[in-house]
Design a protein around this motif. Structure first.
Motif, PDB file in Angstrom:
ATOM      1  N   SER A   1      -4.793   4.395  -6.922  1.00 19.34           N
ATOM      2  CA  SER A   1      -4.033   3.545  -5.999  1.00 19.34           C
ATOM      3  C   SER A   1      -4.910   2.457  -5.406  1.00 19.34           C
ATOM      4  O   SER A   1      -4.463   1.309  -5.230  1.00 19.34           O
ATOM      5  CB  SER A   1      -3.422   4.403  -4.885  1.00 19.34           C
ATOM      6  N   LYS A   2      -6.159   2.767  -5.119  1.00 20.18           N
ATOM      7  CA  LYS A   2      -7.062   1.767  -4.530  1.00 20.18           C
ATOM      8  C   LYS A   2      -7.412   0.695  -5.553  1.00 20.18           C
ATOM      9  O   LYS A   2      -7.435  -0.503  -5.239  1.00 20.18           O
ATOM     10  CB  LYS A   2      -8.313   2.455  -3.998  1.00 20.18           C
TER      11      LYS A   2
ATOM     12  N   LEU B   1       0.807  -1.228   0.000  1.00 22.09           N
ATOM     13  CA  LEU B   1       0.000   0.000   0.000  1.00 22.09           C
ATOM     14  C   LEU B   1       0.840   1.278   0.000  1.00 22.09           C
ATOM     15  O   LEU B   1       0.569   2.186  -0.795  1.00 22.09           O
ATOM     16  CB  LEU B   1      -0.964  -0.014   1.186  1.00 22.09           C
ATOM     17  N   PRO B   2       1.884   1.398   0.853  1.00 24.93           N
ATOM     18  CA  PRO B   2       2.680   2.633   0.805  1.00 24.93           C
ATOM     19  C   PRO B   2       3.345   2.858  -0.557  1.00 24.93           C
ATOM     20  O   PRO B   2       3.398   3.983  -1.053  1.00 24.93           O
ATOM     21  CB  PRO B   2       3.734   2.420   1.905  1.00 24.93           C
TER      22      PRO B   2
ATOM     23  N   GLY C   1      -0.380   7.914  -6.121  1.00 27.29           N
ATOM     24  CA  GLY C   1      -1.056   8.967  -5.387  1.00 27.29           C
ATOM     25  C   GLY C   1      -2.110   8.420  -4.432  1.00 27.29           C
ATOM     26  O   GLY C   1      -2.253   7.210  -4.249  1.00 27.29           O
ATOM     27  N   LEU C   2      -2.869   9.335  -3.829  1.00 27.87           N
ATOM     28  CA  LEU C   2      -3.861   8.960  -2.828  1.00 27.87           C
ATOM     29  C   LEU C   2      -5.266   8.830  -3.405  1.00 27.87           C
ATOM     30  O   LEU C   2      -6.209   8.598  -2.655  1.00 27.87           O
ATOM     31  CB  LEU C   2      -3.879  10.006  -1.695  1.00 27.87           C
TER      32      LEU C   2
ATOM     33  N   THR D   1      -7.815   0.484   2.904  1.00 33.81           N
ATOM     34  CA  THR D   1      -7.313   1.549   2.030  1.00 33.81           C
ATOM     35  C   THR D   1      -8.211   2.784   2.069  1.00 33.81           C
ATOM     36  O   THR D   1      -7.730   3.896   1.840  1.00 33.81           O
ATOM     37  CB  THR D   1      -7.209   1.057   0.576  1.00 33.81           C
ATOM     38  N   GLU D   2      -9.493   2.589   2.347  1.00 31.21           N
ATOM     39  CA  GLU D   2     -10.422   3.723   2.354  1.00 31.21           C
ATOM     40  C   GLU D   2     -10.315   4.568   3.613  1.00 31.21           C
ATOM     41  O   GLU D   2     -11.044   5.550   3.764  1.00 31.21           O
ATOM     42  CB  GLU D   2     -11.853   3.216   2.177  1.00 31.21           C
TER      43      GLU D   2
ATOM     44  N   MET E   1       0.696   3.903  -3.134  1.00 30.92           N
ATOM     45  CA  MET E   1       0.258   5.281  -2.921  1.00 30.92           C
ATOM     46  C   MET E   1       1.338   6.281  -3.309  1.00 30.92           C
ATOM     47  O   MET E   1       1.032   7.371  -3.795  1.00 30.92           O
ATOM     48  CB  MET E   1      -0.160   5.483  -1.464  1.00 30.92           C
TER      49      MET E   1
ATOM     50  N   PHE F   1      -7.429   5.967   4.162  1.00 31.37           N
ATOM     51  CA  PHE F   1      -6.299   6.830   3.804  1.00 31.37           C
ATOM     52  C   PHE F   1      -6.674   7.685   2.603  1.00 31.37           C
ATOM     53  O   PHE F   1      -7.114   7.173   1.569  1.00 31.37           O
ATOM     54  CB  PHE F   1      -5.054   6.002   3.442  1.00 31.37           C
ATOM     55  N   GLY F   2      -6.470   8.984   2.724  1.00 29.84           N
ATOM     56  CA  GLY F   2      -6.529   9.883   1.575  1.00 29.84           C
ATOM     57  C   GLY F   2      -7.845   9.908   0.829  1.00 29.84           C
ATOM     58  O   GLY F   2      -7.846  10.107  -0.382  1.00 29.84           O
ATOM     59  N   THR F   3      -8.967   9.714   1.511  1.00 26.82           N
ATOM     60  CA  THR F   3     -10.250   9.783   0.830  1.00 26.82           C
ATOM     61  C   THR F   3     -11.333  10.200   1.813  1.00 26.82           C
ATOM     62  O   THR F   3     -11.181  10.036   3.032  1.00 26.82           O
ATOM     63  CB  THR F   3     -10.633   8.432   0.200  1.00 26.82           C
TER      64      THR F   3
END
Length: 245
Positions: free
Chosen positions: A117-118, A104-105, A112-113, A190-191, A108, A193-195
């Protein structure tokens, strides 16, 4: 299909009774009654949950579509060609066991975020299952099956549509079914992070706001999404694999 629907309804009734009994015994806000949760879903679904549901479902479908577009031809190639098998198997075996959530890192940082990425992470979870399942399904077809077709002048395209794909479909469906459970779990992570959209964000936001009613509503809706996807796979399997029945 009727027996499966009956079993699903019976399981839902059992879960409802167990949940209701637990809420009555514990009598704390952390375990609200399923009746209150169902009522809350009806009240806030279209105004609060629907957009998150749509984002999560879209990400799952995007990752699944990418996995099929890439994994299906690669699996067919590996199953049909010994050279492709020798060339690609080491790569598949080296990358398949890696826990995809650990990537994941990296994903991303590269993509990107945002949505990419997802979808890419879900693709990485699903694609190896598709490749291995399709390859194994084709490998399981005895070589003697192809001899009469080759002697009659059948092209690779005919063999692909009439033999290879039908032979690999049952294992393909099973692999997708197994991988989807992992994909939904990773999607939830993942959801966060960044959303600001997605069932994972909705559930964690409700938890941080100590709104346990909405938190449970999100969990139920996420479970419903998983049920919908598994049900759709069952219907697709019955349609595309009719010859197996």
């Amino acid at each position: 299909m009727k027996r499966r629907l009956f079993s699903a309804c019976l399981g839902a009734v059992f879960l409802f009774i167990a949940w209701f009994a637990a809420s009555e015994i514990i009598q704390l806000p952390i375990v609200p009654s399923p009746i209150r949760v169902a009522k809350n879903i009806g009240e806030i679904f279209f105004d609060g949950i629907a957009v998150h549901f749509a984002y999560s479902l879209g990400r799952i479908l995007a990752g699944l579509l990418l996995a099929v577009v890439v994994g299906l031809p690669v699996g067919v190639w590996m199953g049909w060609s010994r050279r492709a098998e020798r060339l690609l198997s080491p790569l598949v075996y080296l990358t398949y066991p890696i826990p995809k959530i650990a990537l994941l890192p990296i994903v991303m940082l590269i993509f990107g975020l945002g949505e990419s990425s997802k979808a890419i992470l879900l693709f990485l979870i699903l694609v190896f299952q598709v490749i291995v399942a399709v390859r194994d399904g084709i490998r399981a077809v005895p070589e003697e099956v192809f001899y009469p077709l080759a002697s009659l002048g059948a092209s690779f395209r005919v063999m692909l549509w009439e033999v290879l794909l039908p032979a690999s479909l049952p294992k393909f469906m099973t692999a997708i079914r197994v991988a989807l459970a992992t994909a939904i779990s990773v999607l939830f992570f993942t959801e966060t992070f960044g959303t600001q959209y997605g069932m994972g964000y909705f559930i964690m936001d409700a938890w941080l706001r100590v709104n346990y009613l909405e938190m449970y509503s999100g969990i139920v809706v996420l479970s419903g999404m998983g049920l919908f996807l598994f049900g759709a796979l069952d219907v697709a399997e019955r349609y595309f694999c009719r010859w197996e029945k």
